[in-house]
Design a protein around this motif. Structure first.
Motif, mmCIF file in Angstrom:
data_model
loop_
_atom_site.group_PDB
_atom_site.id
_atom_site.type_symbol
_atom_site.label_atom_id
_atom_site.label_comp_id
_atom_site.label_asym_id
_atom_site.label_seq_id
_atom_site.Cartn_x
_atom_site.Cartn_y
_atom_site.Cartn_z
ATOM 1 N N ASP A 98 0.818 -1.208 0.000
ATOM 2 C CA ASP A 98 0.000 0.000 0.000
ATOM 3 C C ASP A 98 0.854 1.260 0.000
ATOM 4 O O ASP A 98 0.412 2.324 -0.421
ATOM 5 N N MET A 99 2.054 1.111 0.531
ATOM 6 C CA MET A 99 2.958 2.261 0.552
ATOM 7 C C MET A 99 3.784 2.364 -0.716
ATOM 8 O O MET A 99 4.657 3.221 -0.828
ATOM 9 N N GLY A 100 3.526 1.450 -1.649
ATOM 10 C CA GLY A 100 4.245 1.487 -2.905
ATOM 11 C C GLY A 100 5.581 0.798 -2.856
ATOM 12 O O GLY A 100 6.433 1.013 -3.711
ATOM 13 N N ILE A 101 5.778 -0.028 -1.849
ATOM 14 C CA ILE A 101 7.050 -0.736 -1.700
ATOM 15 C C ILE A 101 6.840 -2.208 -1.980
ATOM 16 O O ILE A 101 5.920 -2.820 -1.431
ATOM 17 N N ASP A 102 7.674 -2.748 -2.808
ATOM 18 C CA ASP A 102 7.605 -4.171 -3.082
ATOM 19 C C ASP A 102 8.062 -4.935 -1.846
ATOM 20 O O ASP A 102 9.214 -4.793 -1.415
ATOM 21 N N PRO A 103 7.187 -5.743 -1.235
ATOM 22 C CA PRO A 103 7.559 -6.440 -0.003
ATOM 23 C C PRO A 103 8.634 -7.500 -0.207
ATOM 24 O O PRO A 103 9.178 -8.005 0.773
ATOM 25 N N VAL A 104 8.905 -7.845 -1.439
ATOM 26 C CA VAL A 104 9.936 -8.859 -1.693
ATOM 27 C C VAL A 104 11.313 -8.215 -1.733
ATOM 28 O O VAL A 104 12.249 -8.650 -1.072
ATOM 29 N N THR A 105 11.436 -7.165 -2.514
ATOM 30 C CA THR A 105 12.744 -6.517 -2.673
ATOM 31 C C THR A 105 12.931 -5.344 -1.735
ATOM 32 O O THR A 105 14.036 -4.841 -1.591
ATOM 33 N N HIS A 106 11.830 -4.878 -1.138
ATOM 34 C CA HIS A 106 11.850 -3.700 -0.284
ATOM 35 C C HIS A 106 12.245 -2.455 -1.070
ATOM 36 O O HIS A 106 12.836 -1.524 -0.537
ATOM 37 N N LYS A 107 11.926 -2.467 -2.327
ATOM 38 C CA LYS A 107 12.148 -1.286 -3.150
ATOM 39 C C LYS A 107 10.805 -0.761 -3.622
ATOM 40 O O LYS A 107 9.843 -1.511 -3.725
ATOM 41 N N PRO A 108 10.748 0.525 -3.936
ATOM 42 C CA PRO A 108 9.511 1.054 -4.505
ATOM 43 C C PRO A 108 9.220 0.386 -5.837
ATOM 44 O O PRO A 108 10.134 0.071 -6.599
ATOM 45 N N PHE A 109 7.952 0.181 -6.093
ATOM 46 C CA PHE A 109 7.584 -0.439 -7.366
ATOM 47 C C PHE A 109 8.127 0.382 -8.539
ATOM 48 O O PHE A 109 8.577 -0.164 -9.543
ATOM 49 N N SER A 110 8.064 1.700 -8.390
ATOM 50 C CA SER A 110 8.533 2.544 -9.488
ATOM 51 C C SER A 110 10.021 2.342 -9.737
ATOM 52 O O SER A 110 10.491 2.365 -10.868
ATOM 53 N N LYS A 111 10.746 2.106 -8.662
ATOM 54 C CA LYS A 111 12.186 1.855 -8.785
ATOM 55 C C LYS A 111 12.428 0.539 -9.520
ATOM 56 O O LYS A 111 13.313 0.433 -10.373
#
Length: 314
Positions: A98-111
């Motif tokens: 929900d915060m826009g962070i990929d829970p797998v990589t812990h990076k923002p989806f946009s990144k």
DNA sequence: AAGATTCTCAACCGCACCAAG
DNA sequence: TCTTGGTGCGGTTGAGAATCT
């Protein structure tokens, strides 16, 4: 009188689980008894819900070592690996997403999307990803875990927990800080160059980046949830950034040592196996899983050039 | 109020390692 | 060296609870 499993374990210890159901008169296998004991009957269990501090620590540990729940659970007194795993899967994953962070990589989806196009070095991400289906892109994002599933050797390293530094929750808790809860990372203009993260403290080197920190509401840095850059090629760009406190170099190096010990053993074995498999398994490889995927995709496009074409507009 | 949907979490499953025979 | 039993692990499932429509 029929013994309860709890009584049997307290009397005989928990070293022989096959004997427990027999002595307790239970129609269960020892394996089930062990699970029941570990998750519910152990006297040191803490049945309280996760505190924000514990959630914070869980996220940080997951960022550092991935889904090694038993190790993470040992850093959270009174919590079982099942507790940790369930809490992560049902709550924290969603929270991060929900915060826009990929829970797998812990990076923002946009990144991730930016890196996806950047690593291949062939086309701009908008072109490359634009030709891919939504499901495929999601699959790429979900599978780009820079921390491979540990081998059994890693999982069975009884001493690895003791090698981990004890981490104390900080007041700068991720979920604690209400300022962070409403972040919509999608609004951030992440540069295609892959710099991505906003430095916690703006540095001179960041002044030339393609974004400006002036209009950003928060000093958010997704690197706070990342142990090590999944994309070695881009890592140099981040060398000058401040290492988050909880990911101190000591902490990182200790974890790396733990993992490296088993990696060394694994590499000896895998050197006789399919190199393509090594590509995906070795965290120390110069190729990430993402790169491997991209290479495969490039091969696919070479063989099936029509896949490169944009779908006809309607 | 009732059915549908989502969430939670205990339990199951399969795999792999280790030790003993 | 191979087989077997015990154990531990992470991923997944499914029943019940909670919430939504």
């Amino acid at each position: 009188m029929v013994w309860t499993a709890e009584e049997v374990v307290s009397k005989h210890g928990s070293s022989n689980w096959t004997a427990v159901p027999k002595k307790a008169g239970l129609k269960r296998f020892g394996k089930s008894c062990r699970l029941r004991w570990a998750n519910h009957l152990r006297p040191d269990l803490n049945n309280d819900s996760f505190t924000p501090q514990e959630e914070d620590l869980l996220v940080k540990l997951h960022a550092a070592i991935g889904s090694r729940w038993s190790i993470i659970a040992q850093q959270l007194p009174g919590k079982t690996d099942n507790d940790v795993k369930n809490h992560w899967n049902t709550k924290l994953k969603k929270k991060l997403s929900d915060m826009g962070i990929d829970p797998v990589t812990h990076k923002p989806f946009s990144k991730l999307l930016a890196d996806y196009g950047n690593i291949g070095g062939v086309q701009k991400p908008s072109t490359r990803t634009g030709s891919l289906s939504k499901d495929f892109k999601n699959a790429i994002l979900l599978k780009s875990n820079p921390y491979p599933i540990p081998s059994q050797g890693q999982r069975n390293m009884k001493s690895q927990t003791s090698l981990l530094p004890k981490m104390e929750p900080t007041e700068n808790s991720f979920f604690h800080n209400k300022n962070y809860t409403d972040i919509d990372l999608a609004q951030f203009q992440v540069p295609i160059s892959g710099e991505g993260c906003l430095p916690s403290t703006p540095s001179p080197s960041s002044s030339s980046s393609t974004y400006s920190t002036e209009n950003l509401p928060l000093p958010f840095c997704w690197n706070d949830f990342l142990l090590e850059d999944a994309f070695p090629a881009a890592a140099d760009n981040q060398e000058q950034e401040t290492m988050p406190a909880f990911l101190s170099k000591d902490f990182v190096s200790q974890i790396e040592n733990v993992i490296q010990q088993s990696e060394n053993k694994k590499e000896v074995i895998s050197s006789h196996q399919n190199p393509a498999t090594d590509l995906q398994l070795s965290s120390s490889s110069e190729f990430s899983f993402l790169e491997a995927m991209l290479n495969q995709e490039n091969d696919m496009f070479l063989n099936f050039p029509h896949l490169m074409e944009e779908p006809p507009s309607h």
